[in-house]
Design an enzyme around this catalytic site. Structure first.
Site, PDB file in Angstrom:
ATOM      1  N   SER A 139      70.654  50.330  82.690  1.00 27.78           N
ATOM      2  CA  SER A 139      71.582  49.262  83.071  1.00 27.78           C
ATOM      3  C   SER A 139      72.583  49.770  84.116  1.00 27.78           C
ATOM      4  O   SER A 139      72.181  50.222  85.186  1.00 27.78           O
ATOM      5  CB  SER A 139      72.264  48.715  81.805  1.00 27.78           C
ATOM      6  OG  SER A 139      72.861  47.471  82.039  1.00 27.78           O
ATOM      7  N   ASP A 165      64.986  40.108  78.883  1.00 31.54           N
ATOM      8  CA  ASP A 165      66.327  40.670  79.057  1.00 31.54           C
ATOM      9  C   ASP A 165      67.333  39.564  79.395  1.00 31.54           C
ATOM     10  O   ASP A 165      67.257  38.967  80.469  1.00 31.54           O
ATOM     11  CB  ASP A 165      66.302  41.719  80.174  1.00 31.54           C
ATOM     12  CG  ASP A 165      67.557  42.567  80.230  1.00 31.54           C
ATOM     13  OD1 ASP A 165      68.639  42.066  79.849  1.00 31.54           O
ATOM     14  OD2 ASP A 165      67.467  43.732  80.654  1.00 31.54           O
ATOM     15  N   HIS A 207      67.378  43.585  76.325  1.00 34.09           N
ATOM     16  CA  HIS A 207      68.082  44.623  77.087  1.00 34.09           C
ATOM     17  C   HIS A 207      68.163  45.886  76.226  1.00 34.09           C
ATOM     18  O   HIS A 207      69.188  46.180  75.600  1.00 34.09           O
ATOM     19  CB  HIS A 207      69.480  44.112  77.451  1.00 34.09           C
ATOM     20  CG  HIS A 207      70.169  44.913  78.524  1.00 34.09           C
ATOM     21  ND1 HIS A 207      69.637  45.095  79.786  1.00 34.09           N
ATOM     22  CD2 HIS A 207      71.352  45.584  78.524  1.00 34.09           C
ATOM     23  CE1 HIS A 207      70.460  45.818  80.517  1.00 34.09           C
ATOM     24  NE2 HIS A 207      71.501  46.132  79.768  1.00 34.09           N
TER      25      HIS A 207
END
Length: 223
Positions: free
Chosen positions: A119, A171, A202
């Site tokens: 991320s 996600d 995620h």
């Protein structure tokens, strides 16, 4: 920007490390977030790998109402373009490059150093790896986006870098379209990229971990 250090995991058998994997966590987490991943990778016993899991500094994050939390940089808005504080991102990338420099100074060949990021950490990893002046062993971008694609000055030393980009098809935080766009942008810039998707949100999933382990093993064996 304060630097709160990093979690370092040395080779299990006490041998001196001959390679290094640096993993950057996501927003609101810390280096311990990926600590369970290290044994799950099941790397071959002959690989003497040091894992470095840095902790991001604590910063106010605009999209979270200015709340102070571990963050590699501020995210200014949750648009598809992900407007970010680029100066903070570049400072975090410079810190990661300094960690790589430390490993090289300690005797580890830069080609035996792999950078990974999840991320927010992946956005920093893109910048740090692709602009690093010595050849690295690989880049693993997990559920992330290429935030500095328009401003990056690529290093010729890493033009042939092995790059894996992974993303979850479910996600809700970083849409899979952003991960795919980053991989396509890299290809347009002349990089060889492997793009993989997994049926997950995620996060990481067991199949992905089962793919990462052999990829790391191959990269470290080739160096």
């Amino acid at each position: 920007m304060s630097h709160p250090g990093e979690l370092i995991i040395e080779p299990r058998d006490g041998r001196p490390a001959d390679s290094c994997v640096i993993i950057l966590h996501g927003l609101g987490a810390d280096g311990h977030d990926f600590e369970p991943l290290v044994p799950a990778l099941q790397l071959p016993a002959e690989r003497a790998v040091r894992f470095i899991l840095p902790h991001a500094p604590r910063l106010p994050v605009t999209i979270n109402g200015g709340m102070v939390m571990p963050a590699w940089y501020d995210i200014l808005e949750m648009s598809l373009d992900r407007r970010v504080d680029e100066a903070q991102l570049l400072a975090s990338a410079a810190r990661v490059q300094a960690l790589i420099d430390d490993q090289v100074a300690a005797g580890i060949d830069s080609r035996r150093i792999i950078l990974a990021g999840f991320s927010q950490g992946g956005a920093v990893a893109y910048q740090a790896a692709l602009s690093y002046p010595k050849p690295l062993g690989g880049l693993l971008a997990l559920s992330t986006y290429f935030a500095t694609a328009d401003s990056l000055t690529p290093s010729e030393a890493n033009r042939d870098l092995a790059i894996e980009v992974h993303h979850g098809t479910q996600d809700p935080v970083v849409p899979e379209a952003l991960g795919r766009a980053g991989a396509e942008r890299l290809k347009a810039m002349g990089y060889a990229v492997t793009y993989r998707t997994y049926p997950m949100p995620h996060s990481l999933c067991p199949q992905q971990v089962a793919d990462i382990g052999p990829w790391l093993g191959e990269r470290l064996a080739a160096a």
